[in-house]
Design a protein around this motif. Structure first.
Motif, mmCIF file in Angstrom:
data_model
loop_
_atom_site.group_PDB
_atom_site.id
_atom_site.type_symbol
_atom_site.label_atom_id
_atom_site.label_comp_id
_atom_site.label_asym_id
_atom_site.label_seq_id
_atom_site.Cartn_x
_atom_site.Cartn_y
_atom_site.Cartn_z
ATOM 1 N N VAL A 239 -8.730 0.351 -2.868
ATOM 2 C CA VAL A 239 -8.602 -0.327 -4.175
ATOM 3 C C VAL A 239 -8.261 -1.780 -3.910
ATOM 4 C CG1 VAL A 239 -7.546 -0.396 -6.478
ATOM 5 C CG2 VAL A 239 -8.396 1.817 -5.605
ATOM 6 N N LEU A 240 -7.118 -1.937 -3.373
ATOM 7 C CA LEU A 240 -6.789 -3.473 -3.010
ATOM 8 C C LEU A 240 -7.876 -4.307 -2.398
ATOM 9 C CD1 LEU A 240 -3.104 -3.107 -1.861
ATOM 10 C CD2 LEU A 240 -3.880 -4.090 -4.008
ATOM 11 N N GLU A 241 -8.519 -3.848 -1.570
ATOM 12 C CA GLU A 241 -9.751 -4.377 -0.939
ATOM 13 C C GLU A 241 -10.727 -4.801 -1.691
ATOM 14 O OE1 GLU A 241 -11.600 -6.318 2.156
ATOM 15 O OE2 GLU A 241 -9.738 -5.417 2.320
ATOM 16 N N ALA A 242 -10.971 -3.869 -2.740
ATOM 17 C CA ALA A 242 -12.230 -4.092 -3.819
ATOM 18 C C ALA A 242 -11.575 -5.221 -4.970
ATOM 19 C CB ALA A 242 -12.529 -2.748 -4.596
ATOM 20 N N LEU A 243 -10.286 -5.132 -5.147
ATOM 21 C CA LEU A 243 -10.036 -6.069 -6.036
ATOM 22 C C LEU A 243 -9.991 -7.366 -5.176
ATOM 23 C CD1 LEU A 243 -8.201 -6.879 -8.630
ATOM 24 C CD2 LEU A 243 -6.156 -6.374 -7.382
ATOM 25 N N GLY A 244 -9.510 -7.758 -4.303
ATOM 26 C CA GLY A 244 -9.569 -8.833 -3.501
ATOM 27 C C GLY A 244 -11.108 -9.425 -3.581
ATOM 28 N N MET A 245 -12.008 -8.538 -3.254
ATOM 29 C CA MET A 245 -13.491 -9.025 -3.099
ATOM 30 C C MET A 245 -13.829 -9.544 -4.580
ATOM 31 S SD MET A 245 -14.956 -6.179 -0.428
ATOM 32 C CE MET A 245 -16.476 -6.601 -0.650
ATOM 33 N N HIS A 246 -13.582 -8.597 -5.521
ATOM 34 C CA HIS A 246 -14.048 -8.915 -6.979
ATOM 35 C C HIS A 246 -13.194 -10.330 -7.034
ATOM 36 C CE1 HIS A 246 -14.506 -8.711 -11.126
ATOM 37 N NE2 HIS A 246 -13.429 -9.011 -11.469
ATOM 38 N N VAL A 247 -12.103 -10.866 -6.990
ATOM 39 C CA VAL A 247 -11.698 -12.158 -7.271
ATOM 40 C C VAL A 247 -12.162 -13.210 -6.431
ATOM 41 C CG1 VAL A 247 -9.512 -13.399 -6.922
ATOM 42 C CG2 VAL A 247 -9.168 -11.141 -7.928
ATOM 43 N N GLN A 248 -12.534 -12.820 -5.179
ATOM 44 C CA GLN A 248 -13.264 -13.938 -4.410
ATOM 45 C C GLN A 248 -14.539 -14.183 -4.821
ATOM 46 O OE1 GLN A 248 -13.017 -12.587 -0.224
ATOM 47 N NE2 GLN A 248 -10.920 -13.248 -0.019
ATOM 48 N N VAL B 84 1.644 6.349 -7.262
ATOM 49 C CA VAL B 84 0.724 6.950 -8.038
ATOM 50 C C VAL B 84 0.152 8.271 -7.328
ATOM 51 C CG1 VAL B 84 -0.115 4.805 -9.067
ATOM 52 C CG2 VAL B 84 -0.998 5.538 -6.961
ATOM 53 N N ASP B 85 0.997 8.647 -6.303
ATOM 54 C CA ASP B 85 0.504 9.955 -5.475
ATOM 55 C C ASP B 85 -0.893 9.954 -5.176
ATOM 56 O OD1 ASP B 85 1.260 12.536 -4.391
ATOM 57 O OD2 ASP B 85 0.773 13.341 -6.111
ATOM 58 N N LEU B 86 -1.454 8.869 -4.531
ATOM 59 C CA LEU B 86 -2.663 8.876 -3.956
ATOM 60 C C LEU B 86 -2.556 8.530 -2.447
ATOM 61 C CD1 LEU B 86 -4.474 6.669 -6.475
ATOM 62 C CD2 LEU B 86 -4.715 9.096 -5.906
ATOM 63 N N PRO B 87 -3.662 8.906 -1.619
ATOM 64 C CA PRO B 87 -3.641 8.497 -0.207
ATOM 65 C C PRO B 87 -3.472 7.171 0.150
ATOM 66 C CG PRO B 87 -5.504 10.180 -0.702
ATOM 67 C CD PRO B 87 -4.819 9.698 -1.942
ATOM 68 N N LYS B 88 -2.788 6.443 1.025
ATOM 69 C CA LYS B 88 -2.907 5.108 1.469
ATOM 70 C C LYS B 88 -4.346 4.523 1.463
ATOM 71 C CE LYS B 88 1.662 5.702 4.036
ATOM 72 N NZ LYS B 88 2.089 5.570 5.163
ATOM 73 N N ARG B 89 -5.182 5.340 2.066
ATOM 74 C CA ARG B 89 -6.516 4.908 2.390
ATOM 75 C C ARG B 89 -7.119 4.430 1.009
ATOM 76 N NH1 ARG B 89 -10.158 8.018 6.400
ATOM 77 N NH2 ARG B 89 -8.771 6.945 7.785
ATOM 78 N N ILE C 142 0.671 -1.254 -0.033
ATOM 79 C CA ILE C 142 -0.111 -0.095 0.016
ATOM 80 C C ILE C 142 0.851 1.271 0.101
ATOM 81 C CG2 ILE C 142 -1.641 1.185 1.186
ATOM 82 C CD1 ILE C 142 -2.981 -1.348 2.193
ATOM 83 N N GLU C 143 2.017 1.184 0.877
ATOM 84 C CA GLU C 143 2.637 2.647 0.984
ATOM 85 C C GLU C 143 3.478 2.793 -0.470
ATOM 86 O OE1 GLU C 143 5.277 2.221 4.173
ATOM 87 O OE2 GLU C 143 3.839 2.042 5.656
ATOM 88 N N HIS C 144 4.039 1.533 -0.989
ATOM 89 C CA HIS C 144 4.628 1.643 -2.154
ATOM 90 C C HIS C 144 3.603 2.158 -3.428
ATOM 91 C CE1 HIS C 144 7.379 0.747 -5.518
ATOM 92 N NE2 HIS C 144 6.524 -0.008 -6.348
ATOM 93 N N LEU C 145 2.451 1.687 -3.608
ATOM 94 C CA LEU C 145 1.773 1.992 -4.516
ATOM 95 C C LEU C 145 1.323 3.571 -4.283
ATOM 96 C CD1 LEU C 145 -0.432 -1.223 -4.837
ATOM 97 C CD2 LEU C 145 1.351 -0.183 -6.309
ATOM 98 N N ALA C 146 0.907 3.825 -3.163
ATOM 99 C CA ALA C 146 0.424 5.218 -2.908
ATOM 100 C C ALA C 146 1.525 6.116 -3.200
ATOM 101 C CB ALA C 146 0.199 5.183 -1.099
#
Length: 116
Positions: A30-39, A20-25, A13-17
């Motif tokens: 986005v990562l949580e939504a991706l995980g839910m989509h895969v599941q 791409v210059d976005l807040p960690k939150r 999360i820290e690396h991606l934030a």
């Protein structure tokens, strides 16, 4: 990054934030939504494509009656598994990159002809 290093979720999360210059939150959401989509997608038999990385899909591994390692008779039941297939570009990068030159000499199973 070292081969044996496992990237933790927080570090990702820290690396991606930072990249791409976005807040960690936002990145965490986005990562949580991706995980839910895969599941949700994989159990329905859908493939999930991660652009630039690869594809996840479910496969059915049929029952096996013999242990492939020992040859002994042992029943392994039919099961559903997740298979990852890397993109061609990622696979080529792995095959031609530094990993190949550092890892393969250590993994060789052939006897050295000079040792005889």
């Amino acid at each position: 990054m070292n081969r044996s290093y496992a990237l933790r979720k927080n570090e990702l999360i820290e690396h991606l934030a930072a990249t791409v210059d976005l807040p960690k939150r936002s990145v965490a959401a986005v990562l949580e939504a991706l995980g839910m989509h895969v599941q949700r997608s994989l159990p329905q038999g859908n493939h999930v494509t991660l652009p630039g990385i690869g594809r996840l899909k479910t496969i059915i591994q049929l029952e096996r009656c013999d242990d492939p390692d020992t040859g002994e008779s042992a029943v392994a039941p039919t099961r559903v598994m997740v298979k990852f297939t890397a993109t061609r570009a990622l696979q080529e990068e792995i095959e031609t990159g530094r990993y190949l030159s550092t890892a393969l000499p250590q993994l060789s199973t052939c006897a050295d002809p000079d040792d005889s």
